[in-house]
Design a protein around this motif. Sequence first.
Motif, PDB file in Angstrom:
ATOM      1  N   GLN A 214      -2.627   6.201   1.228  1.00 20.02           N
ATOM      2  CA  GLN A 214      -1.796   7.363   1.069  1.00 20.02           C
ATOM      3  C   GLN A 214      -1.850   8.304   2.252  1.00 20.02           C
ATOM      4  OE1 GLN A 214      -3.577   7.130  -2.690  1.00 20.02           O
ATOM      5  NE2 GLN A 214      -1.466   6.883  -3.649  1.00 20.02           N
ATOM      6  N   THR A 215      -3.036   8.429   2.929  1.00 19.21           N
ATOM      7  CA  THR A 215      -3.110   9.606   3.830  1.00 19.21           C
ATOM      8  C   THR A 215      -2.238   9.300   5.216  1.00 19.21           C
ATOM      9  OG1 THR A 215      -5.422   9.948   3.438  1.00 19.21           O
ATOM     10  CG2 THR A 215      -4.925  10.719   5.436  1.00 19.21           C
ATOM     11  N   THR A 216      -2.363   7.968   5.355  1.00 21.00           N
ATOM     12  CA  THR A 216      -1.338   7.263   6.488  1.00 21.00           C
ATOM     13  C   THR A 216       0.096   7.603   6.095  1.00 21.00           C
ATOM     14  OG1 THR A 216      -3.102   5.698   6.824  1.00 21.00           O
ATOM     15  CG2 THR A 216      -0.986   5.223   7.918  1.00 21.00           C
ATOM     16  N   GLN A 217       0.451   7.240   4.749  1.00 18.34           N
ATOM     17  CA  GLN A 217       1.767   7.331   4.405  1.00 18.34           C
ATOM     18  C   GLN A 217       2.201   8.946   4.255  1.00 18.34           C
ATOM     19  OE1 GLN A 217       2.434   7.426   0.275  1.00 18.34           O
ATOM     20  NE2 GLN A 217       3.929   5.626   0.301  1.00 18.34           N
ATOM     21  N   TYR A 303      -0.257   2.021  12.510  1.00 12.88           N
ATOM     22  CA  TYR A 303      -1.087   1.044  12.774  1.00 12.88           C
ATOM     23  C   TYR A 303      -2.446   1.704  13.100  1.00 12.88           C
ATOM     24  CZ  TYR A 303      -3.579  -3.108  14.603  1.00 12.88           C
ATOM     25  OH  TYR A 303      -4.497  -4.227  14.858  1.00 12.88           O
ATOM     26  N   GLU A 304      -2.240   2.659  14.191  1.00 16.50           N
ATOM     27  CA  GLU A 304      -3.692   3.284  14.462  1.00 16.50           C
ATOM     28  C   GLU A 304      -4.243   4.302  13.149  1.00 16.50           C
ATOM     29  OE1 GLU A 304      -3.670   5.375  18.271  1.00 16.50           O
ATOM     30  OE2 GLU A 304      -5.520   6.455  17.801  1.00 16.50           O
ATOM     31  N   MET A 305      -3.458   4.759  12.478  1.00 13.58           N
ATOM     32  CA  MET A 305      -3.848   5.637  11.410  1.00 13.58           C
ATOM     33  C   MET A 305      -4.489   4.623  10.383  1.00 13.58           C
ATOM     34  SD  MET A 305      -1.579   8.742  10.593  1.00 13.58           S
ATOM     35  CE  MET A 305      -0.064   7.902  10.408  1.00 13.58           C
ATOM     36  N   SER A 306      -3.960   3.397   9.998  1.00 11.02           N
ATOM     37  CA  SER A 306      -4.410   2.346   9.227  1.00 11.02           C
ATOM     38  C   SER A 306      -5.676   1.832   9.645  1.00 11.02           C
ATOM     39  CB  SER A 306      -3.376   1.333   8.791  1.00 11.02           C
ATOM     40  OG  SER A 306      -2.102   2.023   8.557  1.00 11.02           O
ATOM     41  N   CYS A 307      -5.763   1.230  10.855  1.00  8.24           N
ATOM     42  CA  CYS A 307      -6.852   0.599  11.391  1.00  8.24           C
ATOM     43  C   CYS A 307      -7.958   1.354  12.055  1.00  8.24           C
ATOM     44  CB  CYS A 307      -6.296  -0.488  12.398  1.00  8.24           C
ATOM     45  SG  CYS A 307      -5.229  -1.563  11.440  1.00  8.24           S
ATOM     46  N   MET A 366      12.926   5.603   6.023  1.00  8.58           N
ATOM     47  CA  MET A 366      12.607   6.282   4.832  1.00  8.58           C
ATOM     48  C   MET A 366      12.858   5.202   3.845  1.00  8.58           C
ATOM     49  SD  MET A 366      14.537   9.676   5.889  1.00  8.58           S
ATOM     50  CE  MET A 366      14.083  10.659   4.316  1.00  8.58           C
ATOM     51  N   ALA A 367      13.569   4.434   3.757  1.00 12.57           N
ATOM     52  CA  ALA A 367      13.706   3.262   2.608  1.00 12.57           C
ATOM     53  C   ALA A 367      12.765   2.175   2.543  1.00 12.57           C
ATOM     54  CB  ALA A 367      15.211   3.008   2.674  1.00 12.57           C
ATOM     55  N   HIS A 368      12.019   2.087   3.702  1.00  6.18           N
ATOM     56  CA  HIS A 368      11.074   1.008   3.764  1.00  6.18           C
ATOM     57  C   HIS A 368      10.169   0.948   2.591  1.00  6.18           C
ATOM     58  CE1 HIS A 368       8.001  -1.621   5.178  1.00  6.18           C
ATOM     59  NE2 HIS A 368       8.993  -2.160   5.759  1.00  6.18           N
ATOM     60  N   PRO A 369       9.628  -0.157   1.963  1.00 12.72           N
ATOM     61  CA  PRO A 369       8.963  -0.077   0.819  1.00 12.72           C
ATOM     62  C   PRO A 369       7.363   0.474   1.289  1.00 12.72           C
ATOM     63  CG  PRO A 369       9.726  -2.373   1.301  1.00 12.72           C
ATOM     64  CD  PRO A 369      10.232  -1.500   2.201  1.00 12.72           C
ATOM     65  N   PHE A 370       7.128   0.570   2.320  1.00 16.98           N
ATOM     66  CA  PHE A 370       5.843   1.406   2.885  1.00 16.98           C
ATOM     67  C   PHE A 370       5.931   2.765   2.431  1.00 16.98           C
ATOM     68  CE2 PHE A 370       3.894   4.386   6.005  1.00 16.98           C
ATOM     69  CZ  PHE A 370       2.412   3.980   5.919  1.00 16.98           C
ATOM     70  N   PHE A 371       7.076   3.349   2.253  1.00 20.18           N
ATOM     71  CA  PHE A 371       7.428   4.750   1.797  1.00 20.18           C
ATOM     72  C   PHE A 371       7.693   4.718   0.400  1.00 20.18           C
ATOM     73  CE2 PHE A 371       7.949   5.634   6.408  1.00 20.18           C
ATOM     74  CZ  PHE A 371       7.150   6.325   6.633  1.00 20.18           C
ATOM     75  N   ASP A 372       7.689   3.906  -0.445  1.00 17.85           N
ATOM     76  CA  ASP A 372       8.098   3.544  -1.779  1.00 17.85           C
ATOM     77  C   ASP A 372       7.942   4.860  -2.627  1.00 17.85           C
ATOM     78  OD1 ASP A 372      10.189   1.711  -1.656  1.00 17.85           O
ATOM     79  OD2 ASP A 372       8.679   0.357  -2.950  1.00 17.85           O
ATOM     80  N   SER A 373       6.369   5.430  -2.400  1.00 16.96           N
ATOM     81  CA  SER A 373       6.050   6.391  -3.345  1.00 16.96           C
ATOM     82  C   SER A 373       6.206   7.563  -3.048  1.00 16.96           C
ATOM     83  CB  SER A 373       4.611   6.103  -3.792  1.00 16.96           C
ATOM     84  OG  SER A 373       3.959   5.668  -2.419  1.00 16.96           O
ATOM     85  N   VAL A 374       6.930   7.779  -1.828  1.00 22.94           N
ATOM     86  CA  VAL A 374       7.239   9.229  -1.244  1.00 22.94           C
ATOM     87  C   VAL A 374       8.331  10.055  -1.866  1.00 22.94           C
ATOM     88  CG1 VAL A 374       7.894  10.458   0.896  1.00 22.94           C
ATOM     89  CG2 VAL A 374       6.148   8.423   0.883  1.00 22.94           C
ATOM     90  N   HIS A 375       8.192  10.933  -2.520  1.00 21.11           N
ATOM     91  CA  HIS A 375       9.252  11.852  -2.997  1.00 21.11           C
ATOM     92  C   HIS A 375       9.519  12.834  -1.848  1.00 21.11           C
ATOM     93  CE1 HIS A 375      11.568  14.584  -5.055  1.00 21.11           C
ATOM     94  NE2 HIS A 375      11.160  14.143  -6.310  1.00 21.11           N
TER      95      HIS A 375
ATOM     96  N   GLU B  94       2.705  13.582 -10.174  1.00 18.78           N
ATOM     97  CA  GLU B  94       3.958  14.161  -9.900  1.00 18.78           C
ATOM     98  C   GLU B  94       4.238  13.648  -8.631  1.00 18.78           C
ATOM     99  OE1 GLU B  94       4.340  18.309 -12.434  1.00 18.78           O
ATOM    100  OE2 GLU B  94       4.536  18.173 -10.386  1.00 18.78           O
ATOM    101  N   SER B  95       3.260  13.611  -7.601  1.00 20.66           N
ATOM    102  CA  SER B  95       3.623  13.079  -6.172  1.00 20.66           C
ATOM    103  C   SER B  95       2.281  12.421  -5.991  1.00 20.66           C
ATOM    104  CB  SER B  95       3.472  14.435  -5.633  1.00 20.66           C
ATOM    105  OG  SER B  95       3.209  14.130  -4.156  1.00 20.66           O
ATOM    106  N   PRO B  96       2.767  11.540  -5.175  1.00 22.68           N
ATOM    107  CA  PRO B  96       1.555  10.458  -4.558  1.00 22.68           C
ATOM    108  C   PRO B  96       0.668  11.455  -3.710  1.00 22.68           C
ATOM    109  CG  PRO B  96       3.779  10.198  -3.331  1.00 22.68           C
ATOM    110  CD  PRO B  96       4.009  11.083  -4.487  1.00 22.68           C
TER     111      PRO B  96
END
Lengths: 430, 514
Positions: A214-217, A303-307, A366-375, B94-96
């Motif tokens: 979530q931080t990376t996202q 990648y760098e943030m995740s790894c 922005m539409a990529h599933p990686f960002f699915d939970s982003v509002h 509400e938000s991730p």
Amino acid sequence: MEITAQQPAAPLSLPTPPPDKLLDEGPAIAELDKVDSGMDIDFQSDSLHTPVSGPTQVGSGGPPVNGQAKGGGFGNGDGEPTRKEEGRSEGGEEVNMTDVDQRPPSVEDFDLMTTLGTGTFARVWLVRPRGSPPTENAPLFALKQLKKVDIIRLKQCEHVLNERSILEVCRPHPFITHYLCSWQDRASLYILLEYSPGGEIFGYLRRARRFDFQTTQFYAAEITMILVFLHNHGIVYRDLKPENILLDARGHVKLVDFGFAKVVGDRETYTLCGTPEYLSPEVIQSKGHGKAVDWWALGVLIYEMSCGFPPFYDNSPFAIYEKIVAGRISFPSILPEETKDIVRRLCTKDLSARLGNMCGGGHQVMAHPFFDSVHWQELENQVHPGPIVPSLRHPGDTRYFDQYDPPPTTARDEYTDEMFEKYDASFHGF
Amino acid sequence: MSLPEAYLDEVNALNREILKSKPTDVLQFCANFFNRRLEAQRVEFLLSASNNSGFSSSNTFGAMPSSSAYGGGESLFPGSVVNLGGPPLDGNRESPFSGTIREEDEDVGQSPTTPSFRPAVLGGPSISNPSLAAPPLSPGQSLFSPRSRFAFGNDQPPHPGSSHLSPSIHLSPNSASLDFPSNYNMGRRTSVSAESLVPSSSNEEWNPPVYPKTPEQLGRLKTAVSGNFLFMHLDDDQSGQVLSALMEKPIPGKGTRVITQGDVGDFFYVVEKGSFDVYVNSAGSMLPGLDGMGKKVNSIGPGGSFGELALMYNAPRAATIISTTSQNILWALDRVTFRRILMENTFKRRRMYEAFLEEVSILSSLVPYERAKIADALEPFTFHPGDVIIQQGDPGDNFYIIESGEAEVVKHGAHEPVNRLTKGDYFGELALLNDAPRAASVRAVTRVKVATLGKDGFQRLLGPVAEIMRRNDPRLAEGVDPLSNVGSPGPSGGFDGGKDVVEEAAGRGRAVEV
């Protein structure tokens, strides 16, 4: 929007920071009157340490860019400081403090408190307007000083001029360091910017080793919004990396260092620049490059943030480039599938298949599933604080910045009269 | 059958270590290497196990935090991450991003021995705040070398509520199996930049320098640079110009220093004759004194090359190179010339592609931006005389533009070629529109250079071609056969690219404006 005592608290669903965590404990408005009125700074801007304008304007793209340069007279030939002035309207009211005093700003107007960063020809200072009370709530800025002699030696004149004009275009964006004004004196160019007290994401990443999903996202999402904005303005950024992403007091990103940014429109450009681990294959191979390089770099960043380390690394830069051109990325198996997928799609050599460069542009990213939970709307409005909120004891707390040696006192490379004659004209317009 | 990736990574890491250390006892070195790796991984594993148990019992950490941790408006531990781990499951959220951690005051749960990655560790300037400083590491030591990783396990088992500066807070619970490279330098990275280059305008043609060479010399040079990725993708024109631009540089005398570690570098060199030793001082630059050049790490003979990074940007030289024979000849190439050759060629080709694309009738509605995009994605290919570029009856995937050379169009049943194609002509563009089989074959008569793009690539960049055609041709939307008004109905029928249209295109292609 920043956390200050005057502002309404963040949405109720959020953990309210205990009162002692708030940045500004006392009313800051009172401090303004004591500020040197000779300062040629737009105090109405919503920069962090000028909490003077009541409810600041944030979000939805911010106010329109109407801070056009009003032709500060420069080029008078005898080396007098020249400047660009910025007027800026908020809520329809033209704010122009330059009428108060026509004196151009000078480095003498500031107390240089400490160094926030250094580059090959630049040093960024934390500054306070001279004469402002040395209290914890004094307005603070970041002042970037660029030495003319080094700019000329490194042939970076064009990049420096680009930097200033692009920062001006980017003023309304909430996730880009706000530009306030610029000027030059005999030896240096100066760019006055808002101060982002959270320091570089780089520091947090190295301390944490890697960020959770979530931080990376969150950071990737804010960076994506910046790239969409820049690309809509025909600007390629070209130096994305954790070192260039700062955090503001609420943990939102502030992109800094537009030294390599360039207005390219839809054309390609040829100057190799960037950071070795983040260079795209087309830059390395001098094929001509465009805005797509930023999407490649976003993949490297995710990648760098995740790894905790970038996808292409080696001890020697040349070996890094070999790996980038070869294009093989190995993923730790533990990475979520969406992360792997977005990195693969961003870090692809084939420009017709690189996410962000295809039909639909950044919106496909922005539409990529990686960002699915982003509002996205909430993100733009900065409804919630970021996943890491810097804990500051006072606005001038620089604990999130590295410590740097003071500049050498011996002037080893002087900007000579000869150089002045030959080169100074190239800085006109800065 | 290919070897597993994990294995290759290990072996590559080992290879690098071997190259770096040049051990005499290779077997022992390898054994030590793998023991260290094993130890490091075990420590990570144990660390992660302790993290998991500690966090889950605290109820604020763990893969699936309880919803109260979000909704309560207050975090139990001000310094903790409330929403670590998997995707949000709680629909009330509400938000991730509502989970928030605060970077903690360092006096909470912070021990002076906590590993931290402030620059002091990275060989940078010192830090005044002792609690942020890490235990001293020897210069050059990797932060994530097995030794420093081991320290995590011993010194400070993380506990809930401990400072953010502890290494584990932002880790997802089972991320320990993500292994850290042991040789990655975790320091801040500086940007690099070459000189700004702008393509010359059409009225001031730039000509690269030409230093004549014998065919043998050219052959040797070609071989010498063939393994270098900066040269590998060059086309014949670029490669020819680059090789011609290499300048002969005699190095008389033994012991002549050609490049000096730490100095700025502008030239790349290929050894024609003689031999050179390579020295590296671990300090990063040559120092005064007898041993100032550091350790000899390599020697280079004819056909070898060095200084290739200088072709990209001005970086300090990584080694000192000194001649060891009395008669030496080098070929030298400077960065600006090299990059300029590449740029001028690429720039011209791009504009040429764009002009060619303007003439493709089914793409006539493209706006300049879209043509630039397609030009950007076109891939060059070269065919030899007699090669079949497309085969009649095959499914069509790619669209082609002829950049140079001559090709002929042949059809089953026809004895003579039905058409000849030259520079600027295009064919196969109907493949962008439909999946119909190729209506004819195209064969290279001379050496033919083409630029090509597939239907998939085209659609990814701009969307369906049919949509694009419909933009300015409403008849298409009404169901009129798009093929009926494509190209001019030449002898190749619906095959496309009528010759007269094509002549014009070729003409346009030569007169590219900048």
